[in-house]
Design an enzyme around this catalytic site. Structure first.
Site, PDB file in Angstrom:
ATOM      1  N   ASP A 313      35.473  49.117  33.747  1.00  0.00           N
ATOM      2  CA  ASP A 313      36.222  50.130  33.932  1.00  0.00           C
ATOM      3  C   ASP A 313      36.256  51.496  33.618  1.00  0.00           C
ATOM      4  O   ASP A 313      36.710  52.415  34.207  1.00  0.00           O
ATOM      5  CB  ASP A 313      37.873  49.841  33.938  1.00  0.00           C
ATOM      6  CG  ASP A 313      38.205  48.637  34.714  1.00  0.00           C
ATOM      7  OD1 ASP A 313      37.772  48.167  35.992  1.00  0.00           O
ATOM      8  OD2 ASP A 313      39.063  47.630  34.707  1.00  0.00           O
ATOM      9  N   LYS A 340      34.689  47.542  43.539  1.00  0.00           N
ATOM     10  CA  LYS A 340      35.820  47.881  42.715  1.00  0.00           C
ATOM     11  C   LYS A 340      36.710  48.819  44.162  1.00  0.00           C
ATOM     12  O   LYS A 340      36.548  48.463  45.181  1.00  0.00           O
ATOM     13  CB  LYS A 340      35.541  48.843  41.896  1.00  0.00           C
ATOM     14  CG  LYS A 340      34.910  48.326  40.362  1.00  0.00           C
ATOM     15  CD  LYS A 340      36.032  47.385  39.690  1.00  0.00           C
ATOM     16  CE  LYS A 340      35.720  46.766  38.543  1.00  0.00           C
ATOM     17  NZ  LYS A 340      36.625  45.986  38.000  1.00  0.00           N
TER      18      LYS A 340
END
Length: 429
Positions: A313, A340
């Site tokens: 992330d 994502k």
């Protein structure tokens, strides 16, 4: 639209808001347990509030007072069938983990998310759950929401993971709690272990040997008290900001230092960042500490392999960091970025190129050469909170302002982000 620019240093201390992954799980596990679970430091972000909204529809009482949450439940075995569709918003964690939980209930339910969630792959979860006996229907053979789940009695499986995903692992473990037999999962690479840590905190027994996790079915969760640490993924933006902004010093308190999540610290050290941290006694089941970052002379690095799951992330902000490092930084083995909230490889490369970065995409990552001065411009966030925050941090370097097309998307994970931006830039004066 929001315009941002700051040409001075950064100075100050921030208390990082609660970890999103831990906050989600605290609500979901508390709802599964019979009794009263309490949570401190809960992250009131859009994603985590989606999880609360869903569990309330099972007849679970969730009382929220700021960062404190009390969950009162009769246990998953007494959940009621929801009379409306479960809306998971922008939250992949809610959608995937809840799939594993709902697979073993005695009722039917339907989940749908926002436009982004409707494009994110779900077969990585629905396939192993179906192997356990789950009855799941979704678009494209169960690969996309809406997902309709008819709860059933499940049977444990021995599952070698084809992708490195904590969400997939967690969905299978949560289904395995109520399945017959022992569920065994073998990971490709070790992924974040918040689920395993918290399940133990709720009284569930697991066995971990290297990358293999075993969980005996037929267990129940007992209520617990959860203290949520600050989110290291949120802290990463200020770590990078402090390292790349002239004459800066930033302190970040209450940051989660889970070893499966601390890859950003390894990257910063490898790049020569002036970073220090002090570990603290944890009041709950997760490691915490205070981080200090100062303006740094940075060098390039290579990022790949087993490090990727520990910082997946953080790659958008690491890419910005690399634009200010001497040499060529290579990021590889990051195909997961393509699925994502948006295709983050393409999004990061496109938006940083707009600012003048020397960056190119590859099949599984990107190549960045620096140091490069950055200009301002309009950043398209694609509705992705991490692209939005990357653009905002870039404004600390650019010669003209950065304009974010959708600053509101940042509230998905960090609702106080702009308050903290203002605090650090104001304190510097």
């Amino acid at each position: 639209m929001k315009s941002l620019q700051h040409t001075g240093r950064l100075k100050g201390t921030l208390s990082i808001p609660g970890d999103k992954s831990v906050s989600h799980r605290s609500i979901l596990f508390g709802a599964m347990a019979k009794g009263v679970t309490t949570v401190e430091g809960f992250l009131q972000s859009d994603d985590c509030l989606s999880t609360i909204d869903c569990v309330r529809k099972f007849g679970v009482d969730v009382a929220v007072e700021g960062e404190s949450v009390t969950i009162t439940s009769d246990g998953i075995e007494n959940w009621v069938e929801p009379d409306t569709i479960l809306y998971t918003g922008n939250s992949g964690t809610t959608t995937r983990l809840l799939s594993g939980v709902l697979a073993s209930t005695n009722f039917a339910s339907v989940m749908i998310g926002d436009e982004s969630i409707q494009k994110r792959p779900m077969k990585r979860v629905t396939d192993p759950l179906r192997q356990m006996g789950a009855d799941i229907i979704g678009r494209k053979g169960g690969n996309f929401t809406p997902l309709a789940i008819q709860g059933r009695e499940l049977t444990a499986i021995d599952y070698p993971m084809p992708v490195a995903s904590a969400q997939v692992k967690s969905a299978i473990l949560l289904a395995g709690i109520r399945a017959e037999g022992t569920t065994i999962i073998t990971e490709l690479e070790k992924t974040r272990d918040h689920t395993e840590k918290m399940l133990r905190h709720f009284g569930v027994e697991l066995d971990e040997q290297d990358k293999t996790i075993s969980l005996r079915g037929g267990q129940t969760l007992t209520p617990a008290h959860i203290v949520v640490p600050g989110d290291i993924s949120s802290a990463a933006f200020w770590l990078v900001a402090g390292a790349i902004t002239k004459d800066s010093e930033v302190e970040l308190a209450n940051v989660g230092l889970n070893p499966t999540r601390d890859g950003i610290l390894e990257v910063l050290k490898n790049m020569g960042a002036d970073l220090s941290f002090d570990s603290a006694d944890s009041p709950s089941h997760e490691e915490i500490g205070t981080l200090k970052i100062r303006t740094s002379s940075l060098r390039s690095t290579e990022i790949g392999g087993s490090l990727i799951p520990r910082l997946i992330d953080e790659i958008p902000i690491i890419a910005l960091l690399a634009t200010q490092a001497e040499g060529t930084t290579i990021i590889r083995d990051a195909e997961e970025l393509k699925v994502k909230e948006t295709n983050r490889i393409d999004a990061v490369v496109t938006e940083l190129k707009k600012l003048g970065a020397d960056i190119e995409s590859t099949e599984d990552g990107m190549v960045i050469t620096g140091p490069t001065p950055l200009t301002g411009g309009k950043i398209t966030t694609y509705g992705d909170h991490r692209i939005g925050m990357m653009g905002a941090i870039a404004s600390l370097l650019t010669s003209t302002p950065i304009e974010l097309d959708d600053p509101e998307c940042i509230a998905v994970s960090y609702p106080t982000f702009f308050d903290h931006y203002s605090k650090l830039t104001a304190d510097s004066h």
